[in-house]
Design a protein around this motif. Structure first.
Motif, PDB file in Angstrom:
ATOM      1  N   PRO A  92      -0.675   0.953  -9.107  1.00 59.70           N
ATOM      2  CA  PRO A  92      -1.009   2.369  -8.894  1.00 59.70           C
ATOM      3  C   PRO A  92      -0.802   2.820  -7.452  1.00 59.70           C
ATOM      4  O   PRO A  92      -0.282   3.911  -7.210  1.00 59.70           O
ATOM      5  N   LEU A  93      -1.163   1.958  -6.506  1.00 58.62           N
ATOM      6  CA  LEU A  93      -1.028   2.317  -5.100  1.00 58.62           C
ATOM      7  C   LEU A  93       0.444   2.365  -4.691  1.00 58.62           C
ATOM      8  O   LEU A  93       0.898   3.300  -4.031  1.00 58.62           O
ATOM      9  N   ILE A  94       1.211   1.355  -5.114  1.00 61.64           N
ATOM     10  CA  ILE A  94       2.638   1.305  -4.775  1.00 61.64           C
ATOM     11  C   ILE A  94       3.359   2.494  -5.407  1.00 61.64           C
ATOM     12  O   ILE A  94       4.209   3.135  -4.779  1.00 61.64           O
ATOM     13  N   GLY A  95       2.987   2.801  -6.650  1.00 60.75           N
ATOM     14  CA  GLY A  95       3.597   3.948  -7.336  1.00 60.75           C
ATOM     15  C   GLY A  95       3.272   5.251  -6.638  1.00 60.75           C
ATOM     16  O   GLY A  95       4.133   6.118  -6.458  1.00 60.75           O
ATOM     17  N   ARG A  96       2.020   5.397  -6.228  1.00 67.10           N
ATOM     18  CA  ARG A  96       1.591   6.638  -5.598  1.00 67.10           C
ATOM     19  C   ARG A  96       2.271   6.845  -4.242  1.00 67.10           C
ATOM     20  O   ARG A  96       2.548   7.979  -3.838  1.00 67.10           O
ATOM     21  N   MET A 221       9.794  -5.905  -2.547  1.00 68.77           N
ATOM     22  CA  MET A 221       9.344  -4.673  -1.894  1.00 68.77           C
ATOM     23  C   MET A 221      10.429  -4.234  -0.906  1.00 68.77           C
ATOM     24  O   MET A 221      10.548  -4.774   0.190  1.00 68.77           O
ATOM     25  N   VAL A 222      11.220  -3.250  -1.297  1.00 64.84           N
ATOM     26  CA  VAL A 222      12.397  -2.851  -0.523  1.00 64.84           C
ATOM     27  C   VAL A 222      12.012  -2.399   0.888  1.00 64.84           C
ATOM     28  O   VAL A 222      12.704  -2.701   1.863  1.00 64.84           O
ATOM     29  N   ARG A 223      10.911  -1.693   1.023  1.00 64.10           N
ATOM     30  CA  ARG A 223      10.479  -1.217   2.350  1.00 64.10           C
ATOM     31  C   ARG A 223       9.374  -2.082   2.944  1.00 64.10           C
ATOM     32  O   ARG A 223       8.724  -1.704   3.915  1.00 64.10           O
ATOM     33  N   GLY A 224       9.153  -3.226   2.344  1.00 68.72           N
ATOM     34  CA  GLY A 224       8.143  -4.134   2.859  1.00 68.72           C
ATOM     35  C   GLY A 224       6.742  -3.762   2.401  1.00 68.72           C
ATOM     36  O   GLY A 224       6.501  -2.685   1.848  1.00 68.72           O
ATOM     37  N   TYR A 225       5.809  -4.684   2.651  1.00 65.85           N
ATOM     38  CA  TYR A 225       4.411  -4.485   2.235  1.00 65.85           C
ATOM     39  C   TYR A 225       3.598  -3.679   3.255  1.00 65.85           C
ATOM     40  O   TYR A 225       2.483  -3.254   2.958  1.00 65.85           O
ATOM     41  N   ARG A 226       4.145  -3.464   4.457  1.00 65.28           N
ATOM     42  CA  ARG A 226       3.370  -2.823   5.517  1.00 65.28           C
ATOM     43  C   ARG A 226       2.801  -1.445   5.107  1.00 65.28           C
ATOM     44  O   ARG A 226       1.629  -1.163   5.393  1.00 65.28           O
ATOM     45  N   PRO A 227       3.581  -0.562   4.467  1.00 66.10           N
ATOM     46  CA  PRO A 227       3.025   0.746   4.106  1.00 66.10           C
ATOM     47  C   PRO A 227       1.810   0.651   3.183  1.00 66.10           C
ATOM     48  O   PRO A 227       0.915   1.504   3.242  1.00 66.10           O
ATOM     49  N   VAL A 228       1.768  -0.384   2.337  1.00 71.03           N
ATOM     50  CA  VAL A 228       0.653  -0.544   1.395  1.00 71.03           C
ATOM     51  C   VAL A 228      -0.614  -0.917   2.155  1.00 71.03           C
ATOM     52  O   VAL A 228      -1.680  -0.304   1.982  1.00 71.03           O
ATOM     53  N   ILE A 229      -0.495  -1.925   3.036  1.00 70.91           N
ATOM     54  CA  ILE A 229      -1.681  -2.382   3.773  1.00 70.91           C
ATOM     55  C   ILE A 229      -2.145  -1.314   4.758  1.00 70.91           C
ATOM     56  O   ILE A 229      -3.335  -1.104   4.973  1.00 70.91           O
ATOM     57  N   ASN A 230      -1.203  -0.574   5.359  1.00 71.01           N
ATOM     58  CA  ASN A 230      -1.574   0.514   6.274  1.00 71.01           C
ATOM     59  C   ASN A 230      -2.366   1.594   5.565  1.00 71.01           C
ATOM     60  O   ASN A 230      -3.335   2.141   6.118  1.00 71.01           O
ATOM     61  N   THR A 231      -1.966   1.914   4.344  1.00 73.15           N
ATOM     62  CA  THR A 231      -2.664   2.943   3.575  1.00 73.15           C
ATOM     63  C   THR A 231      -4.095   2.523   3.277  1.00 73.15           C
ATOM     64  O   THR A 231      -5.035   3.309   3.438  1.00 73.15           O
ATOM     65  N   LEU A 232      -4.265   1.272   2.842  1.00 75.94           N
ATOM     66  CA  LEU A 232      -5.610   0.772   2.538  1.00 75.94           C
ATOM     67  C   LEU A 232      -6.482   0.686   3.795  1.00 75.94           C
ATOM     68  O   LEU A 232      -7.701   0.834   3.726  1.00 75.94           O
ATOM     69  N   ALA A 233      -5.850   0.451   4.958  1.00 75.81           N
ATOM     70  CA  ALA A 233      -6.602   0.249   6.199  1.00 75.81           C
ATOM     71  C   ALA A 233      -7.030   1.564   6.856  1.00 75.81           C
ATOM     72  O   ALA A 233      -7.853   1.558   7.769  1.00 75.81           O
ATOM     73  N   LYS A 234      -6.493   2.658   6.373  1.00 81.42           N
ATOM     74  CA  LYS A 234      -6.757   3.943   7.025  1.00 81.42           C
ATOM     75  C   LYS A 234      -8.257   4.237   7.080  1.00 81.42           C
ATOM     76  O   LYS A 234      -8.948   4.155   6.077  1.00 81.42           O
ATOM     77  N   GLY A 235      -8.736   4.565   8.270  1.00 80.68           N
ATOM     78  CA  GLY A 235     -10.135   4.949   8.431  1.00 80.68           C
ATOM     79  C   GLY A 235     -11.109   3.801   8.559  1.00 80.68           C
ATOM     80  O   GLY A 235     -12.305   4.029   8.726  1.00 80.68           O
ATOM     81  N   LEU A 236     -10.637   2.559   8.472  1.00 79.38           N
ATOM     82  CA  LEU A 236     -11.546   1.419   8.584  1.00 79.38           C
ATOM     83  C   LEU A 236     -11.810   1.072  10.054  1.00 79.38           C
ATOM     84  O   LEU A 236     -10.954   1.288  10.919  1.00 79.38           O
ATOM     85  N   LEU A 484       6.367   3.071 -11.316  1.00 78.34           N
ATOM     86  CA  LEU A 484       7.004   2.332 -10.228  1.00 78.34           C
ATOM     87  C   LEU A 484       8.487   2.676 -10.167  1.00 78.34           C
ATOM     88  O   LEU A 484       9.138   2.877 -11.206  1.00 78.34           O
ATOM     89  N   LEU A 485       9.022   2.751  -8.931  1.00 71.29           N
ATOM     90  CA  LEU A 485      10.450   3.034  -8.735  1.00 71.29           C
ATOM     91  C   LEU A 485      11.187   1.710  -8.669  1.00 71.29           C
ATOM     92  O   LEU A 485      11.121   0.998  -7.660  1.00 71.29           O
ATOM     93  N   ILE A 486      11.864   1.351  -9.748  1.00 73.94           N
ATOM     94  CA  ILE A 486      12.498   0.029  -9.867  1.00 73.94           C
ATOM     95  C   ILE A 486      14.006   0.184  -9.933  1.00 73.94           C
ATOM     96  O   ILE A 486      14.522   0.985 -10.719  1.00 73.94           O
ATOM     97  N   SER A 487      14.705  -0.583  -9.111  1.00 69.16           N
ATOM     98  CA  SER A 487      16.177  -0.568  -9.174  1.00 69.16           C
ATOM     99  C   SER A 487      16.677  -1.948  -9.536  1.00 69.16           C
ATOM    100  O   SER A 487      15.976  -2.939  -9.372  1.00 69.16           O
TER     101      SER A 487
END
Length: 489
Positions: A92-96, A221-236, A484-487
């Motif tokens: 859900p997070l990756i899709g969003r 993960m074409v753009r890497g995992y960093r955007p996912v962990i950054n999103t979860l870390a926001k505001g912590l 999910l955007l899958i190629s």
């Protein structure tokens, strides 16, 4: 460093009973800012806990590390989503976030995280192995592993995959391979060792295939995992460069000491440091952890797989996902992930595992990159020198001391659950604490959420405030599902 990481001057965080009653804010300290720790802290913050997250590195992510020094993202740690499906808790997070995935395998095989037709294998003289032989030996390897299952049923004692394969080949001469086919078989064994980050003579026959695999195949993960962990870390509230050295627990809460002498107090702590760090006893527990917990930590095995990332100025290799070098031993085999297929960038990633990875870790980065390039030059004589390289060191990095957990010979898979079970007001999470999804990012994420919920229940039951707070679930649990955007090129 991300602005979300709080780098202000530090002060002790201490929540007295009176303050708790006034603010109605229970508290927790999360140790380790990898996926498990970030997930736990994110969930507890959503449940109105006061949370501070202590991380020994100068960055978040742990064994997730997306490097941008080439001018585009390259994952030096975890890079796959294992199980490209809506059942994956990270989907859900990756899709969003709209992050694209490149599917490297259409099924949920433990053996092959790439489909067989995506390999180009070469012998050490640089001749390509005929694709029919690659396919045929791949089928033979699957047959051998099916035969090892019979051994598992016959023997009460556990044994290694390597020993089981030797017995099968003695019993079933028709499965034996010779010459080039034998070398291809060794390459498949090398790929299996890569999956577990361990040598075949240490991998458990009894438990090697007990991991639960989600459907949908394996997605890079074409753009890497960093955007996912950054999103979860926001505001912590994340405190970087805070290596925890001592955790003391008592009836009134926990006291956590970092290497710079700062002390933090809270109702509970969630420990998400890698298994390798726990095994090194670099954190002192007062009182000591129970014997069963110490045994789980010491008995679980952690493997090593590294990446040597080679960036070229042009493409000179075939348009396949994986390049492989076959040899007479799995140690002598090599494989390169072709990132150009997935990302469009001229990058090959050499991925040694087990003893080979540990041996290469003894080299300088320059020597390691040269070693990887020589493997490539042996099969593609026209290979041009890389213009840049990156080398990971997960086995020797004091913040990880290994890549991920695997089932070792003679050790019960139940040890993962024992690692996860709380001790008083200490909770544990991470890929090693996941019974079902050991060694995966979604396994770490799931245990982080689980530890947060257990922590929430424990703390609020103690103060009789259970009805006053939201469940420790991230907002992604209730988010509208985005496909999910899958190629697949």
């Amino acid at each position: 460093m991300e602005s979300r990481c709080n780098n202000l001057p530090l002060k002790k965080v201490s929540y007295s009973n009176v303050e708790r009653r006034k603010s109605l804010s229970p508290s927790a300290i999360v140790i380790g800012a990898g996926f498990a720790g970030i997930a736990a802290a994110h969930a507890l913050k959503n449940a109105n806990f006061q949370v501070v997250l202590l991380e020994s590195r100068d960055r978040i992510g742990g064994r997730i590390y997306t490097d941008y020094s080439f001018g585009f993202p390259v994952d030096l740690g975890a890079s796959w989503l294992h199980g490209v499906c809506k059942e994956n808790p990270l989907a859900p997070l990756i899709g969003r976030l709209g992050l694209p995935l490149y599917r490297t395998s259409g099924d949920n095989s433990v053996l092959f995280d790439h489909d067989l037709e995506s390999y180009a294998l070469f012998d050490t003289d640089g001749h390509q192995v005929p694709q029919e032989l690659v396919q045929k030996v791949g089928d033979v390897f699957e047959s051998i592993l099916k035969e090892t299952d019979k051994l598992r049923c016959e023997h009460g004692e556990d044994m290694s995959i390597a020993q089981a394969i030797t017995i099968v080949l003695e019993r079933c001469p028709d499965l034996r391979q010779e010459g080039l086919a034998y070398n291809v078989l060794q390459w498949y064994l090398c790929r299996m060792e890569g999956w577990f980050a361990a040598d075949a003579d240490t991998i458990s026959l009894k438990h090697w295939d007990q991991e639960v695999l989600l459907p949908g195949g394996h997605g890079l993960m074409v753009r890497g995992y960093r955007p996912v962990i950054n999103t979860l870390a926001k505001g912590l509230d994340i405190r970087l460069a805070h290596r925890v050295t001592k955790i003391a627990r008592g009836k009134k809460g926990v006291e956590v000491t970092s290497g710079n002498g700062e002390t933090f107090f809270a109702d509970a702590a969630i420990i998400t440091v890698p298994l390798g760090v726990l095994k090194a006893n670099s954190i002192k527990f007062e009182p000591r952890l129970p014997e069963w917990k110490e045994e789980a930590i010491s008995s679980l095995a952690v493997g090593t797989e590294n990446k040597i990332v080679l960036h070229f100025d042009k493409i000179f290799w075939p348009n396949v996902e994986f390049l492989g070098v076959v040899a007479s031993t799995s140690y002598g085999c090599s494989y390169f992930l072709n990132l150009h297929k997935a990302t469009g960038h001229p990058v090959l990633v050499y991925m040694p595992a087990g003893r080979l990875a540990r041996d290469i870790e003894k080299m300088s980065d320059e020597a390691a990159a040269k070693f990887a390039f020589l493997q490539l030059k042996g099969i593609l004589p026209d290979a041009s020198e890389p213009i840049q390289y990156l080398v990971s060191h997960w086995g020797t990095d004091e913040n990880s001391l290994g890549s991920y957990t695997y089932d070792a010979v003679g050790k019960s898979h139940e040890l993962c659950e024992r690692l996860r079970i709380p001790v008083d007001n200490l909770f544990f999470a991470g890929e090693a604490a996941s019974m079902k999804y050991t060694g995966t990012v979604h396994g770490a994420f799931s245990t982080g959420l689980m530890a947060a919920e257990e922590c929430r229940m424990r703390v609020l039951e103690r103060y009789g405030d259970l009805d006053m707070f939201q469940p420790a679930m991230g907002e992604e649990a209730e988010a509208v599902s985005v496909p999910l955007l899958i190629s697949r090129m």
